[in-house]
Design a protein around this motif. Sequence first.
Motif, short mmCIF file in Angstrom:
data_model
loop_
_atom_site.label_atom_id
_atom_site.label_comp_id
_atom_site.label_asym_id
_atom_site.label_seq_id
_atom_site.Cartn_x
_atom_site.Cartn_y
_atom_site.Cartn_z
N LEU A 126 0.84 -1.19 0.00
CA LEU A 126 0.00 0.00 0.00
C LEU A 126 0.88 1.24 0.00
CD1 LEU A 126 -2.86 1.24 0.19
CD2 LEU A 126 -2.60 1.13 2.68
N PHE A 127 0.56 2.14 -0.91
CA PHE A 127 1.28 3.40 -1.04
C PHE A 127 0.29 4.56 -1.01
CE2 PHE A 127 3.70 0.16 -3.22
CZ PHE A 127 5.02 0.40 -2.83
N VAL A 128 0.76 5.70 -0.54
CA VAL A 128 0.02 6.95 -0.60
C VAL A 128 0.68 7.79 -1.69
CG1 VAL A 128 -0.55 9.06 0.65
CG2 VAL A 128 -0.57 6.86 1.84
N ALA A 129 -0.13 8.33 -2.58
CA ALA A 129 0.40 9.15 -3.67
C ALA A 129 0.74 10.54 -3.18
CB ALA A 129 -0.61 9.24 -4.81
N MET A 130 1.95 10.96 -3.46
CA MET A 130 2.36 12.35 -3.25
C MET A 130 2.37 12.97 -4.65
SD MET A 130 2.56 12.60 -0.04
CE MET A 130 3.16 14.28 0.02
N ILE A 131 1.47 13.89 -4.88
CA ILE A 131 1.20 14.42 -6.22
C ILE A 131 2.21 15.50 -6.59
CG2 ILE A 131 -0.51 15.65 -7.61
CD1 ILE A 131 -2.64 14.34 -5.67
N THR A 132 2.80 15.33 -7.77
CA THR A 132 3.73 16.35 -8.28
C THR A 132 3.13 17.13 -9.45
OG1 THR A 132 4.83 14.72 -9.70
CG2 THR A 132 5.79 15.11 -7.52
N ARG A 133 2.16 16.54 -10.14
CA ARG A 133 1.52 17.22 -11.27
C ARG A 133 0.20 16.54 -11.58
NH1 ARG A 133 3.89 19.53 -16.79
NH2 ARG A 133 1.92 19.78 -17.86
N VAL A 134 -0.79 17.35 -11.95
CA VAL A 134 -2.10 16.86 -12.37
C VAL A 134 -2.41 17.53 -13.71
CG1 VAL A 134 -4.56 16.87 -11.83
CG2 VAL A 134 -2.90 16.56 -10.00
N VAL A 135 -2.95 16.75 -14.65
CA VAL A 135 -3.31 17.30 -15.96
C VAL A 135 -4.69 16.79 -16.35
CG1 VAL A 135 -2.71 17.45 -18.41
CG2 VAL A 135 -0.89 17.36 -16.69
N LEU A 136 -5.54 17.68 -16.82
CA LEU A 136 -6.84 17.33 -17.37
C LEU A 136 -6.92 17.90 -18.77
CD1 LEU A 136 -9.70 16.09 -16.91
CD2 LEU A 136 -10.42 18.38 -16.19
N VAL A 137 -7.14 17.04 -19.75
CA VAL A 137 -7.24 17.46 -21.16
C VAL A 137 -8.67 17.21 -21.61
CG1 VAL A 137 -6.39 17.08 -23.49
CG2 VAL A 137 -4.82 16.84 -21.55
N ARG A 138 -9.31 18.27 -22.13
CA ARG A 138 -10.70 18.17 -22.60
C ARG A 138 -10.84 18.83 -23.96
NH1 ARG A 138 -13.22 21.42 -17.79
NH2 ARG A 138 -11.14 22.27 -17.84
N VAL A 139 -11.85 18.37 -24.69
CA VAL A 139 -12.23 19.03 -25.93
C VAL A 139 -13.33 20.02 -25.57
CG1 VAL A 139 -13.26 18.72 -28.21
CG2 VAL A 139 -11.59 17.06 -27.36
N SER A 140 -13.14 21.26 -25.98
CA SER A 140 -14.11 22.32 -25.71
C SER A 140 -14.39 23.04 -27.02
CB SER A 140 -13.53 23.28 -24.66
OG SER A 140 -14.40 24.36 -24.45
N GLY A 141 -15.52 22.71 -27.64
CA GLY A 141 -15.82 23.27 -28.96
C GLY A 141 -14.80 22.79 -29.96
N ASP A 142 -14.12 23.73 -30.62
CA ASP A 142 -13.09 23.38 -31.60
C ASP A 142 -11.69 23.44 -30.99
OD1 ASP A 142 -15.03 23.09 -33.52
OD2 ASP A 142 -14.82 25.13 -34.29
N SER A 143 -11.62 23.51 -29.68
CA SER A 143 -10.32 23.67 -29.01
C SER A 143 -10.02 22.50 -28.09
CB SER A 143 -10.31 24.94 -28.16
OG SER A 143 -10.58 26.07 -28.93
N LEU A 144 -8.77 22.39 -27.78
CA LEU A 144 -8.31 21.47 -26.76
C LEU A 144 -8.01 22.31 -25.53
CD1 LEU A 144 -7.77 18.43 -26.66
CD2 LEU A 144 -5.39 18.92 -27.20
N LEU A 145 -8.62 22.00 -24.42
CA LEU A 145 -8.44 22.74 -23.18
C LEU A 145 -7.59 21.89 -22.24
CD1 LEU A 145 -9.28 25.34 -21.67
CD2 LEU A 145 -11.24 24.05 -20.79
N ILE A 146 -6.44 22.42 -21.83
CA ILE A 146 -5.50 21.69 -20.99
C ILE A 146 -5.32 22.45 -19.68
CG2 ILE A 146 -3.18 20.73 -20.80
CD1 ILE A 146 -3.10 20.89 -23.93
N ASP A 147 -5.76 21.81 -18.59
CA ASP A 147 -5.54 22.35 -17.25
C ASP A 147 -4.46 21.52 -16.59
OD1 ASP A 147 -7.53 24.46 -16.73
OD2 ASP A 147 -8.99 22.85 -17.08
N SER A 148 -3.44 22.17 -16.05
CA SER A 148 -2.42 21.45 -15.30
C SER A 148 -2.22 22.16 -13.97
CB SER A 148 -1.11 21.36 -16.09
OG SER A 148 -0.60 22.63 -16.34
N TRP A 149 -1.77 21.39 -12.98
CA TRP A 149 -1.56 21.93 -11.64
C TRP A 149 -0.32 21.27 -11.04
CZ3 TRP A 149 -1.07 19.72 -6.86
CH2 TRP A 149 -1.16 20.57 -5.75
N THR A 150 0.50 22.07 -10.40
CA THR A 150 1.62 21.55 -9.61
C THR A 150 1.58 22.26 -8.25
OG1 THR A 150 3.29 23.18 -10.23
CG2 THR A 150 3.04 21.27 -11.70
N PRO A 151 2.15 21.65 -7.22
CA PRO A 151 2.18 22.32 -5.92
C PRO A 151 2.95 23.64 -5.98
CG PRO A 151 2.71 20.00 -5.67
CD PRO A 151 2.66 20.28 -7.14
#
Length: 161
Positions: A126-151
């Motif tokens: 069992l491990f606990v995740a220590m997050i270094t980066r999160v990325v969410l990629v979505r299609v929004s209309g005719d665009s690609l929307l990329i949200d990323s987060w780091t601490p």
Amino acid sequence: MTGNAATWAEFEQADGELAQLIMARLGSHRHAIMATLKADGSPRTSGMEAPIRSGHLWLAMGPESRKAADLGRDPRFSLHSAPDDEQLPDGDARIDGMAQPADTAQQAEFVAGHRYPIDDPSTMALFVAMITRVVLVRVSGDSLLIDSWTPATGRDTHRIQ
């Protein structure tokens, strides 16, 4: 947050909206895909459950599994949600981080809240995740929307036409 890594609770406190979107993506399927590094440095991908609860993203696996051995050698991982639709209306999510072995208290917390009984916690790594980066990629209309987060930097959003 400790330097360049955060627990799930710290990520959720820093950017609750993005955390909810990522949790929805990971929760849309029972399994996600985790990438680890083999001893020779090449990638290994494995399907696995990755529940988010009690302020943690949990990574549980068999103690003799290759992914557990990989994380024991090199704690870096990447977790990817399974896409629901080729149009990506809800996006796909990725979490990069470091797998930290759970301590005794965390192991008891995981076992107590798990969806099925675990009689012997020694039957898992069992491990606990220590997050270094999160990325969410979505299609929004005719665009690609990329949200990323780091601490270190928080959220960054890009729209690609």
